[in-house]
Design a protein around this motif. Sequence first.
Motif, PDB file in Angstrom:
ATOM      1  N   GLU A  72      -7.037  -3.194   1.128  1.00 19.74           N
ATOM      2  CA  GLU A  72      -7.178  -1.776   0.811  1.00 19.74           C
ATOM      3  C   GLU A  72      -6.298  -1.409  -0.377  1.00 19.74           C
ATOM      4  N   ALA A  73      -5.081  -1.946  -0.401  1.00 18.80           N
ATOM      5  CA  ALA A  73      -4.193  -1.686  -1.532  1.00 18.80           C
ATOM      6  C   ALA A  73      -4.766  -2.272  -2.817  1.00 18.80           C
ATOM      7  N   GLY A  74      -5.373  -3.459  -2.708  1.00 16.64           N
ATOM      8  CA  GLY A  74      -5.992  -4.070  -3.875  1.00 16.64           C
ATOM      9  C   GLY A  74      -7.139  -3.243  -4.407  1.00 16.64           C
ATOM     10  N   LYS A  75      -7.923  -2.643  -3.511  1.00 16.36           N
ATOM     11  CA  LYS A  75      -9.023  -1.788  -3.948  1.00 16.36           C
ATOM     12  C   LYS A  75      -8.505  -0.559  -4.686  1.00 16.36           C
ATOM     13  N   ARG A  76      -7.389  -0.038  -4.235  1.00 18.60           N
ATOM     14  CA  ARG A  76      -6.798   1.123  -4.929  1.00 18.60           C
ATOM     15  C   ARG A  76      -6.321   0.722  -6.328  1.00 18.60           C
ATOM     16  N   ARG A  77      -5.688  -0.451  -6.422  1.00 19.43           N
ATOM     17  CA  ARG A  77      -5.159  -0.910  -7.710  1.00 19.43           C
ATOM     18  C   ARG A  77      -6.269  -1.283  -8.688  1.00 19.43           C
ATOM     19  N   THR A  78      -7.365  -1.781  -8.171  1.00 18.80           N
ATOM     20  CA  THR A  78      -8.478  -2.172  -9.052  1.00 18.80           C
ATOM     21  C   THR A  78      -9.515  -1.060  -9.201  1.00 18.80           C
ATOM     22  N   HIS A  79      -9.260   0.089  -8.572  1.00 13.31           N
ATOM     23  CA  HIS A  79     -10.095   1.295  -8.745  1.00 13.31           C
ATOM     24  C   HIS A  79     -11.543   1.072  -8.312  1.00 13.31           C
ATOM     25  N   PHE A 128     -22.313  -1.530 -10.638  1.00 10.85           N
ATOM     26  CA  PHE A 128     -22.272  -2.315  -9.400  1.00 10.85           C
ATOM     27  C   PHE A 128     -21.703  -3.710  -9.662  1.00 10.85           C
ATOM     28  N   TRP A 129     -22.060  -4.315 -10.814  1.00 13.76           N
ATOM     29  CA  TRP A 129     -21.505  -5.623 -11.168  1.00 13.76           C
ATOM     30  C   TRP A 129     -19.989  -5.530 -11.314  1.00 13.76           C
ATOM     31  N   LEU A 130     -19.526  -4.504 -12.002  1.00 14.36           N
ATOM     32  CA  LEU A 130     -18.088  -4.336 -12.178  1.00 14.36           C
ATOM     33  C   LEU A 130     -17.408  -4.070 -10.837  1.00 14.36           C
ATOM     34  N   GLY A 131     -18.059  -3.280  -9.965  1.00 13.23           N
ATOM     35  CA  GLY A 131     -17.495  -3.015  -8.650  1.00 13.23           C
ATOM     36  C   GLY A 131     -17.336  -4.281  -7.827  1.00 13.23           C
ATOM     37  N   ARG A 132     -18.325  -5.190  -7.898  1.00 14.26           N
ATOM     38  CA  ARG A 132     -18.213  -6.454  -7.161  1.00 14.26           C
ATOM     39  C   ARG A 132     -17.069  -7.298  -7.702  1.00 14.26           C
ATOM     40  N   ARG A 133     -16.895  -7.301  -9.000  1.00 17.71           N
ATOM     41  CA  ARG A 133     -15.762  -8.041  -9.589  1.00 17.71           C
ATOM     42  C   ARG A 133     -14.436  -7.455  -9.130  1.00 17.71           C
ATOM     43  N   ARG A 134     -14.367  -6.148  -9.037  1.00 17.62           N
ATOM     44  CA  ARG A 134     -13.132  -5.496  -8.621  1.00 17.62           C
ATOM     45  C   ARG A 134     -12.815  -5.787  -7.149  1.00 17.62           C
ATOM     46  N   ILE A 135     -13.849  -5.936  -6.317  1.00 19.14           N
ATOM     47  CA  ILE A 135     -13.611  -6.295  -4.918  1.00 19.14           C
ATOM     48  C   ILE A 135     -13.003  -7.693  -4.835  1.00 19.14           C
ATOM     49  N   ARG A 136     -13.511  -8.600  -5.628  1.00 17.04           N
ATOM     50  CA  ARG A 136     -12.919  -9.944  -5.651  1.00 17.04           C
ATOM     51  C   ARG A 136     -11.476  -9.887  -6.149  1.00 17.04           C
ATOM     52  N   ALA A 137     -11.219  -9.015  -7.129  1.00 12.65           N
ATOM     53  CA  ALA A 137      -9.849  -8.861  -7.620  1.00 12.65           C
ATOM     54  C   ALA A 137      -8.950  -8.276  -6.534  1.00 12.65           C
ATOM     55  N   ALA A 138      -9.495  -7.384  -5.706  1.00 12.42           N
ATOM     56  CA  ALA A 138      -8.717  -6.829  -4.595  1.00 12.42           C
ATOM     57  C   ALA A 138      -8.371  -7.917  -3.587  1.00 12.42           C
ATOM     58  N   ASP A 139      -9.305  -8.822  -3.330  1.00 10.42           N
ATOM     59  CA  ASP A 139      -9.013  -9.954  -2.445  1.00 10.42           C
ATOM     60  C   ASP A 139      -7.898 -10.820  -3.032  1.00 10.42           C
ATOM     61  N   GLU A 140      -7.933 -11.030  -4.345  1.00  6.84           N
ATOM     62  CA  GLU A 140      -6.890 -11.817  -4.989  1.00  6.84           C
ATOM     63  C   GLU A 140      -5.528 -11.139  -4.855  1.00  6.84           C
ATOM     64  N   LEU A 147       0.843  -1.190   0.000  1.00  9.23           N
ATOM     65  CA  LEU A 147       0.000   0.000   0.000  1.00  9.23           C
ATOM     66  C   LEU A 147       0.880   1.242   0.000  1.00  9.23           C
ATOM     67  N   ASN A 148       0.847   1.977  -1.111  1.00 12.47           N
ATOM     68  CA  ASN A 148       1.666   3.178  -1.250  1.00 12.47           C
ATOM     69  C   ASN A 148       0.816   4.417  -0.981  1.00 12.47           C
ATOM     70  N   VAL A 149       1.135   5.129   0.093  1.00 13.43           N
ATOM     71  CA  VAL A 149       0.438   6.364   0.444  1.00 13.43           C
ATOM     72  C   VAL A 149       1.484   7.423   0.791  1.00 13.43           C
ATOM     73  N   ARG A 150       1.046   8.673   0.688  1.00 13.67           N
ATOM     74  CA  ARG A 150       1.978   9.769   0.955  1.00 13.67           C
ATOM     75  C   ARG A 150       2.154  10.006   2.446  1.00 13.67           C
ATOM     76  N   ASP A 151       1.079   9.938   3.206  1.00 19.97           N
ATOM     77  CA  ASP A 151       1.196  10.064   4.647  1.00 19.97           C
ATOM     78  C   ASP A 151       0.034   9.348   5.328  1.00 19.97           C
ATOM     79  N   ILE A 152       0.057   9.335   6.656  1.00 17.29           N
ATOM     80  CA  ILE A 152      -0.865   8.525   7.448  1.00 17.29           C
ATOM     81  C   ILE A 152      -1.424   9.374   8.585  1.00 17.29           C
ATOM     82  N   ARG A 153      -2.702   9.167   8.875  1.00 16.08           N
ATOM     83  CA  ARG A 153      -3.337   9.796  10.023  1.00 16.08           C
ATOM     84  C   ARG A 153      -4.069   8.729  10.832  1.00 16.08           C
TER      85      ARG A 153
END
Length: 370
Positions: free
Chosen positions: A256-263, A304-316, A205-211
């Motif tokens: 969380e990083a997977g969700k960022r990568r899969t948009h 919504f269908w595409l979003g569900r697929r992307r969540i599974r891709a984030a898990d992968e 997970l690449n982020v600029r800063d953390i809070r």
Amino acid sequence: MAALQATPPSLSAAVAAFVGLALIGGLIGIVGTVVVRRLRNPVGKYRLLYGVVLFPYVLLSYAVLALTGSGAAFLTALPASPELLDGVLSQFVTFLAAGCIWLVSYLPTVRGVRDVRDVELATSTAISKMTRYVVGLSAVLTVVLAPLQVFSLASSPLVFVLALVSLILGMLYVSPWLIPVLRSTSTPTGERADRVEQLCSRAGLNVRDIRILETENEETASTVVRGPPNYRRLFVTSTFLDVFDDETATALLAIEAGKRRTHVFEIRLGTVLVASVALIASVMGIGPRWPLLGLSLGVVLIGFWLGRRRIRAADEYAAEQVGKTTVADALTEYADMHALEPTRRRIPNPLSIKVALGDRIDRLRTAGDR
């Protein structure tokens, strides 16, 4: 908008409307919490109560207050202000009144959530934090929506819609700086800072800063990444760092990083915006009504269908970082921490923006066994 009402109601009528809406909201909160506590998986049902019942009711209340000009009526009880500020102040008062209705609706649910989650969260603390959020959000929304008064619905509805979309996008891009205004945050230091950085590195997970979001007795263990592509900020709750070990925390951050990568967030946002623009255009008569309504529904179903697929891709993606079994165990521990029962669906819901948590866990465990 309050500006649409040429003659605002009397102060007594505005107060009566506000009190009536607040009483109905409180009644909905009371009945809702009584029903939810008797249902299976009450924590998950409370989330539905907030998102599907109380939030839409507050939006309806805001629309009633705005279209009747109640904000302007409330201002008559205050000292006179410059005419230039009347519209802005009226909007702020209207947002604040709707926020108060949310507080009245939310209050009856606090004890129920505390009981079903078995947490030691005082009602006064929960209301105090929610009040800060309501006041801050009312001020932000007023500042953001004030420029829309420049655009006349009668002269250029399309320009109004496009301006609204632009302002929403702008608000989301400034959310890394907006969230600390609405909630108590701190910058991690010392060993805590080193630990969070190591967890993010292991999770990819690449982020600029953390809070750190101070959750105290709320016991909400969650993470969220917000900001434009060149400035991603990670918000992680203090409970997340306190209750999860490094393995579990890394797995959840990897998701969380997977969700960022899969948009995932961008797909959801784009779906809502495009569907909303088509719906608004249909209602306002900008183009053919029924084709635009069909377009709005089609965008929702596909998005919504595409979003569900992307969540599974984030898990992968998370499974590639730490292993499928580790990710499944992390999701199970997350559910246990929040007293959530992982739900499962035999038939996917086409109008659901999420994948059932139980289905995600089963999918990972099955793949891990293989």
